[in-house]
Design a protein around this motif. Sequence first.
Motif, PDB file in Angstrom:
ATOM      1  N   ALA A  81       0.755  -1.162   0.105  1.00 27.38           N
ATOM      2  CA  ALA A  81       0.038  -0.201   0.188  1.00 27.38           C
ATOM      3  C   ALA A  81       0.660   1.365  -0.014  1.00 27.38           C
ATOM      4  N   SER A  82       2.024   1.279   0.608  1.00 26.95           N
ATOM      5  CA  SER A  82       2.813   2.464   0.768  1.00 26.95           C
ATOM      6  C   SER A  82       3.294   2.784  -0.525  1.00 26.95           C
ATOM      7  N   ILE A  83       3.961   1.679  -1.347  1.00 24.97           N
ATOM      8  CA  ILE A  83       4.320   1.947  -2.691  1.00 24.97           C
ATOM      9  C   ILE A  83       3.099   2.442  -3.638  1.00 24.97           C
ATOM     10  N   ALA A  84       2.003   1.750  -3.397  1.00 28.11           N
ATOM     11  CA  ALA A  84       1.015   2.173  -4.404  1.00 28.11           C
ATOM     12  C   ALA A  84       0.557   3.461  -4.092  1.00 28.11           C
ATOM     13  N   GLN A  85       0.717   3.980  -2.910  1.00 32.54           N
ATOM     14  CA  GLN A  85       0.340   5.343  -2.478  1.00 32.54           C
ATOM     15  C   GLN A  85       1.411   6.346  -3.340  1.00 32.54           C
ATOM     16  N   ILE A  86       2.791   6.016  -3.119  1.00 31.66           N
ATOM     17  CA  ILE A  86       3.793   6.773  -4.089  1.00 31.66           C
ATOM     18  C   ILE A  86       3.372   6.998  -5.239  1.00 31.66           C
ATOM     19  N   TYR A  87       3.162   5.708  -5.886  1.00 31.72           N
ATOM     20  CA  TYR A  87       2.716   5.790  -7.226  1.00 31.72           C
ATOM     21  C   TYR A  87       1.511   6.841  -7.560  1.00 31.72           C
ATOM     22  N   ALA A  88       0.593   6.610  -6.774  1.00 31.67           N
ATOM     23  CA  ALA A  88      -0.582   7.476  -7.150  1.00 31.67           C
ATOM     24  C   ALA A  88      -0.280   9.066  -7.007  1.00 31.67           C
ATOM     25  N   LEU A  89       0.522   9.167  -5.941  1.00 28.49           N
ATOM     26  CA  LEU A  89       1.112  10.619  -5.912  1.00 28.49           C
ATOM     27  C   LEU A  89       2.164  11.128  -6.896  1.00 28.49           C
ATOM     28  N   ALA A 111       2.373  14.209 -12.243  1.00 31.70           N
ATOM     29  CA  ALA A 111       2.653  14.235 -13.497  1.00 31.70           C
ATOM     30  C   ALA A 111       1.322  14.805 -14.270  1.00 31.70           C
ATOM     31  N   ALA A 112       0.152  14.325 -13.967  1.00 32.14           N
ATOM     32  CA  ALA A 112      -1.161  15.265 -14.574  1.00 32.14           C
ATOM     33  C   ALA A 112      -1.159  16.476 -14.244  1.00 32.14           C
ATOM     34  N   GLN A 113      -0.533  17.057 -13.253  1.00 28.84           N
ATOM     35  CA  GLN A 113      -0.617  18.504 -12.929  1.00 28.84           C
ATOM     36  C   GLN A 113       0.747  19.173 -13.758  1.00 28.84           C
ATOM     37  N   GLY A 114       1.460  18.477 -14.318  1.00 31.05           N
ATOM     38  CA  GLY A 114       2.892  19.045 -14.961  1.00 31.05           C
ATOM     39  C   GLY A 114       3.754  19.172 -13.891  1.00 31.05           C
ATOM     40  N   ILE A 115       3.881  18.485 -13.097  1.00 29.05           N
ATOM     41  CA  ILE A 115       4.991  18.443 -11.806  1.00 29.05           C
ATOM     42  C   ILE A 115       5.756  17.415 -12.081  1.00 29.05           C
ATOM     43  N   ASP A 116       7.082  17.702 -11.726  1.00 28.63           N
ATOM     44  CA  ASP A 116       7.982  16.575 -11.981  1.00 28.63           C
ATOM     45  C   ASP A 116       7.834  15.366 -10.779  1.00 28.63           C
ATOM     46  N   PRO A 117       7.520  14.180 -11.455  1.00 27.87           N
ATOM     47  CA  PRO A 117       7.107  13.243 -10.208  1.00 27.87           C
ATOM     48  C   PRO A 117       7.915  12.909  -9.212  1.00 27.87           C
ATOM     49  N   SER A 118       9.372  13.000  -9.382  1.00 26.03           N
ATOM     50  CA  SER A 118      10.205  12.746  -8.305  1.00 26.03           C
ATOM     51  C   SER A 118      10.151  14.068  -7.304  1.00 26.03           C
ATOM     52  N   LEU A 119       9.561  15.048  -7.515  1.00 28.73           N
ATOM     53  CA  LEU A 119       9.233  16.138  -6.631  1.00 28.73           C
ATOM     54  C   LEU A 119       7.779  16.098  -6.092  1.00 28.73           C
ATOM     55  N   ALA A 120       6.952  15.089  -6.410  1.00 33.21           N
ATOM     56  CA  ALA A 120       5.830  15.225  -5.770  1.00 33.21           C
ATOM     57  C   ALA A 120       5.282  15.142  -4.528  1.00 33.21           C
TER      58      ALA A 120
END
Length: 189
Positions: A57-65, A70-79
């Motif tokens: 679940a913790s990794i799924a949460q990170i992936y969702a974040l 990415a959907a808002q145009g933000i670098d996923p590594s800085l989410a």
Amino acid sequence: SPSSADWRAIWSSAHNAYYFYNTLTQQTTWVNPLQPAQDSNSSAPGPSSSGATPVPASIAQIYALQEAAAAQGIDPSLAHLDPSLAGPSSAPGATAYNFSARFNAHTGAFTRPDGRDPTHLSEYDRMKRMSSVYFDMGQWEEDVTQRKEQEDEDAANGKKRKRPSKKDLERFKEQKRLKKIAKTAWLRT
């Protein structure tokens, strides 16, 4: 059955979770193989039917974040830095962490958020803060409370505090006078 000596738990800093590595078969998995398996009746068709390893679940949460970023145009590594992504749009059951701190410009250090509330300014609290460096103020307060309770109990039982008699007062005064003479005796020699 898996042997505990064959499996190693290894921390993945990229996923903020442990994964498990079998030293004999070189197999890796996110699920702890040494924990007893959950019954398959209560869960949906699991990984055994699809052949994929389930994601914690913790990794799924990170992936969702990261997907929301990415959907808002933000670098996923800085989410993880954007608090708006950690809001209600993130995974259910996820709790956002809130921090508050105060910075003391004079000392250059962070102070507790409750460090300067109105009680901080009273003379009694100031005395307690300063005295706690040298004395155990908690123990002193307990002693005072116990003495107060004992006095109240004695008063309720009819016991009065013994007052010194006139003879006792005279004896104490004489002892005090003799101590004073003994202290200053070196001046008279």
